[in-house]
Scaffold this motif. Sequence first.
Motif, PDB file in Angstrom:
ATOM      1  N   ILE A  57       5.424   2.397 -22.767  1.00 49.58           N
ATOM      2  CA  ILE A  57       5.786   2.076 -24.152  1.00 49.58           C
ATOM      3  C   ILE A  57       7.109   2.757 -24.476  1.00 49.58           C
ATOM      4  O   ILE A  57       7.239   3.970 -24.337  1.00 49.58           O
ATOM      5  CB  ILE A  57       4.693   2.529 -25.124  1.00 49.58           C
ATOM      6  CG1 ILE A  57       3.368   1.822 -24.787  1.00 49.58           C
ATOM      7  CG2 ILE A  57       5.105   2.235 -26.569  1.00 49.58           C
ATOM      8  CD1 ILE A  57       2.180   2.347 -25.567  1.00 49.58           C
ATOM      9  N   THR A  82       5.756  -2.446 -21.108  1.00 47.80           N
ATOM     10  CA  THR A  82       5.019  -3.572 -21.667  1.00 47.80           C
ATOM     11  C   THR A  82       5.161  -3.685 -23.183  1.00 47.80           C
ATOM     12  O   THR A  82       4.901  -4.753 -23.738  1.00 47.80           O
ATOM     13  CB  THR A  82       3.527  -3.470 -21.296  1.00 47.80           C
ATOM     14  OG1 THR A  82       3.026  -2.187 -21.686  1.00 47.80           O
ATOM     15  CG2 THR A  82       3.330  -3.658 -19.794  1.00 47.80           C
ATOM     16  N   THR A  83       5.568  -2.608 -23.860  1.00 51.57           N
ATOM     17  CA  THR A  83       5.727  -2.630 -25.321  1.00 51.57           C
ATOM     18  C   THR A  83       6.969  -1.850 -25.717  1.00 51.57           C
ATOM     19  O   THR A  83       7.219  -0.764 -25.188  1.00 51.57           O
ATOM     20  CB  THR A  83       4.499  -2.020 -26.024  1.00 51.57           C
ATOM     21  OG1 THR A  83       3.332  -2.773 -25.682  1.00 51.57           O
ATOM     22  CG2 THR A  83       4.664  -2.031 -27.535  1.00 51.57           C
ATOM     23  N   GLU A  84       7.744  -2.405 -26.655  1.00 55.43           N
ATOM     24  CA  GLU A  84       8.925  -1.731 -27.196  1.00 55.43           C
ATOM     25  C   GLU A  84       8.813  -1.636 -28.717  1.00 55.43           C
ATOM     26  O   GLU A  84       8.346  -2.572 -29.370  1.00 55.43           O
ATOM     27  CB  GLU A  84      10.199  -2.498 -26.856  1.00 55.43           C
ATOM     28  CG  GLU A  84      10.499  -2.660 -25.391  1.00 55.43           C
ATOM     29  CD  GLU A  84      11.752  -3.491 -25.179  1.00 55.43           C
ATOM     30  OE1 GLU A  84      12.870  -2.947 -25.345  1.00 55.43           O
ATOM     31  OE2 GLU A  84      11.632  -4.689 -24.849  1.00 55.43           O
ATOM     32  N   ASN A 130       7.837  -9.163 -23.394  1.00 54.57           N
ATOM     33  CA  ASN A 130       6.895  -8.047 -23.491  1.00 54.57           C
ATOM     34  C   ASN A 130       6.558  -7.859 -24.971  1.00 54.57           C
ATOM     35  O   ASN A 130       7.150  -8.506 -25.838  1.00 54.57           O
ATOM     36  CB  ASN A 130       7.465  -6.766 -22.875  1.00 54.57           C
ATOM     37  CG  ASN A 130       8.887  -6.485 -23.291  1.00 54.57           C
ATOM     38  OD1 ASN A 130       9.844  -6.794 -22.579  1.00 54.57           O
ATOM     39  ND2 ASN A 130       9.052  -5.904 -24.471  1.00 54.57           N
ATOM     40  N   ASN A 131       5.631  -6.985 -25.265  1.00 55.08           N
ATOM     41  CA  ASN A 131       5.211  -6.785 -26.648  1.00 55.08           C
ATOM     42  C   ASN A 131       6.302  -6.085 -27.454  1.00 55.08           C
ATOM     43  O   ASN A 131       6.997  -5.201 -26.935  1.00 55.08           O
ATOM     44  CB  ASN A 131       3.946  -5.936 -26.706  1.00 55.08           C
ATOM     45  CG  ASN A 131       2.822  -6.501 -25.866  1.00 55.08           C
ATOM     46  OD1 ASN A 131       2.589  -7.706 -25.857  1.00 55.08           O
ATOM     47  ND2 ASN A 131       2.116  -5.627 -25.156  1.00 55.08           N
ATOM     48  N   LEU A 448      -0.542   1.909 -31.910  1.00 54.36           N
ATOM     49  CA  LEU A 448      -0.705   0.777 -31.002  1.00 54.36           C
ATOM     50  C   LEU A 448      -2.142   0.746 -30.492  1.00 54.36           C
ATOM     51  O   LEU A 448      -2.476   1.307 -29.450  1.00 54.36           O
ATOM     52  CB  LEU A 448       0.284   0.882 -29.842  1.00 54.36           C
ATOM     53  CG  LEU A 448       1.766   0.883 -30.255  1.00 54.36           C
ATOM     54  CD1 LEU A 448       2.650   1.128 -29.050  1.00 54.36           C
ATOM     55  CD2 LEU A 448       2.135  -0.449 -30.915  1.00 54.36           C
ATOM     56  N   ARG A 451      -3.633   0.327 -26.689  1.00 54.20           N
ATOM     57  CA  ARG A 451      -2.567   0.418 -25.707  1.00 54.20           C
ATOM     58  C   ARG A 451      -2.201   1.883 -25.437  1.00 54.20           C
ATOM     59  O   ARG A 451      -2.523   2.765 -26.199  1.00 54.20           O
ATOM     60  CB  ARG A 451      -1.339  -0.361 -26.171  1.00 54.20           C
ATOM     61  CG  ARG A 451      -1.593  -1.861 -26.204  1.00 54.20           C
ATOM     62  CD  ARG A 451      -0.391  -2.666 -26.695  1.00 54.20           C
ATOM     63  NE  ARG A 451      -0.580  -4.082 -26.399  1.00 54.20           N
ATOM     64  CZ  ARG A 451      -1.280  -4.940 -27.144  1.00 54.20           C
ATOM     65  NH1 ARG A 451      -1.832  -4.516 -28.276  1.00 54.20           N
ATOM     66  NH2 ARG A 451      -1.418  -6.196 -26.782  1.00 54.20           N
ATOM     67  N   ASP A 461      -2.718  -3.972 -20.536  1.00 50.93           N
ATOM     68  CA  ASP A 461      -1.282  -3.804 -20.284  1.00 50.93           C
ATOM     69  C   ASP A 461      -1.182  -2.713 -19.224  1.00 50.93           C
ATOM     70  O   ASP A 461      -1.522  -1.548 -19.491  1.00 50.93           O
ATOM     71  CB  ASP A 461      -0.547  -3.365 -21.547  1.00 50.93           C
ATOM     72  CG  ASP A 461      -0.463  -4.461 -22.595  1.00 50.93           C
ATOM     73  OD1 ASP A 461      -0.824  -5.615 -22.284  1.00 50.93           O
ATOM     74  OD2 ASP A 461      -0.049  -4.161 -23.727  1.00 50.93           O
ATOM     75  N   GLY A 508       4.444 -11.838 -23.930  1.00 51.25           N
ATOM     76  CA  GLY A 508       4.236 -10.690 -24.790  1.00 51.25           C
ATOM     77  C   GLY A 508       3.751 -11.106 -26.168  1.00 51.25           C
ATOM     78  O   GLY A 508       3.686 -12.290 -26.511  1.00 51.25           O
ATOM     79  N   LEU A 511       3.556  -7.401 -32.314  1.00 51.42           N
ATOM     80  CA  LEU A 511       2.474  -6.577 -32.846  1.00 51.42           C
ATOM     81  C   LEU A 511       2.786  -6.231 -34.299  1.00 51.42           C
ATOM     82  O   LEU A 511       3.636  -5.396 -34.586  1.00 51.42           O
ATOM     83  CB  LEU A 511       2.325  -5.304 -32.004  1.00 51.42           C
ATOM     84  CG  LEU A 511       2.109  -5.527 -30.511  1.00 51.42           C
ATOM     85  CD1 LEU A 511       2.057  -4.181 -29.776  1.00 51.42           C
ATOM     86  CD2 LEU A 511       0.842  -6.333 -30.252  1.00 51.42           C
TER      87      LEU A 511
END
Length: 524
Positions: A57, A82-84, A130-131, A448, A451, A461, A508, A511
Amino acid sequence: MHDLILRGGILHDGFGSPGRTADVAIDGGRVTATGHGLWRAARVVDVDGLVVAPGFIDPHSHSDTVPFMAGAQPFKLWQGVTTEIVGNCGFSCGPSTPESSGFTPEILSERAFSTFGGYLDAVEKEGTANNLAVLVGHNTLRLAVGGMDAALRPGALERMAELAAEAFESGACGLSSGLEYVPGAYADTAELIALARVARRWNLVYATHMRSESEGLADALDEAVEVASAAGVRLQVSHCKASGRAVHGSSEMLLDKLAAARVRGVDLRADVYPYRAFGTSLVALLPPAACEGGEAELLRRLADPAERRALRALAEDPGRTTGVGLWREVHPEDVQLIRHASAAVSGRRLAEVLDGREPWDALCDLLMADPHGDGVFHTMHDDDVTRIMKHPLVSIGSDGGPPAGPNHPRTFGTFPTFLGEYVRDRGLVPLAEAIRKVSSATAAQFGLAGRGWLGPGAVADVCVFDPTAIRHDGTYDEPGIRPAGVTHVLLGGRMVIDDGEFTGGRHGRLLRQGDGGLQPREAM
């Protein structure tokens, strides 16, 4: 029968627990079991000897406009991300109004939306590799109600609060500020507290690029803590650094202040990138006063010899440590010009393009030719970077932007650089702690849900990497080299990097706060 089993890898849960050999079973986008003897699945992937970790992340990214680029853009997936969290440093793609002219980064101003929710809707329509979770930016709010004016007009703060509330209702995950940039630099602490209190109604985070990361670092830290404390919000201190020769060694003070505030009950964390150079616009070297009124006023001031001298005097005033720009942090050889309208200077150092001029005048001339030029600034000491990186309150963030044009290697290689150079090669922290820094430490801060950890019930993820091979060979001259060592990445149980190759598509999620994938939580 399971959908997928990752068999025989070294499982790290993301909480800092020691790795253990275990299989991981995935069904319906969630991890459903870990352990041994999980034999039957539609697909079994042998990951013997590889690390199986939560998807990484990135708490500090500027990938806001990446969904609008052609192609799927897997540059973060190749790093295991997988998440930004985007919308950082006080700038987001909305809300925008006719007042919103000024020094918004060009990568954002090309995609300005009248409402924050409109931006989120557009991202969902385009899809994302990605998320993404999105902060609303204080600079953007200020531009929307007052343009590049330094003083707020009557009723402007109330309107900013309304726009912030609309953003949070639409799904923003928090508020960001960029207080070394205009117009955010014109704000006082009370203005920031007022907006942070709006975020508090949703129990969201305040992420700040502080007012100074150099000679005014101590006061800037105190202000950040004051805002969080007065508003009752969680605090994320962005891209911690001690920038400029005058403050090398100040990382100890920075970390002491963070720890002391945490002990006092301020729920805070911070992030850092594993590089000794930062990247930003050339205009940020000037005092914020240079930009008041907008670009035309900036150019007028730079063209006037008396105004130019006055700005230099302000930038170099030893009695001031904030509101003076970044000029004192750099020497001419520190400034690498990476993006400028003149191809003759792009890629060169400021020291190489003086042509007999004083460095200040050379900078001003460059800005007159292109007020939107960008640079990479080599101002940090390795001792400070590593001391900050090692601290348990500090996670890893890239500060990277879209993968286009001249760039900083952090865009393409932050996480492999951290895990390869700093963790494996230099032994900065144990691997389990390193994985915590790129997973649960950030997930908890930004709410999150599901996650940042790996165990039954977690969203699937997942990042699988070879700890002996993970690395990034990019340089400041050639940053866009693909990293090595990440073998498999899953998004919600879908394999998006398979045996090191991108499988295609945009799988993705956006969110949104309160949508089930992003849950607000109470501050300490």
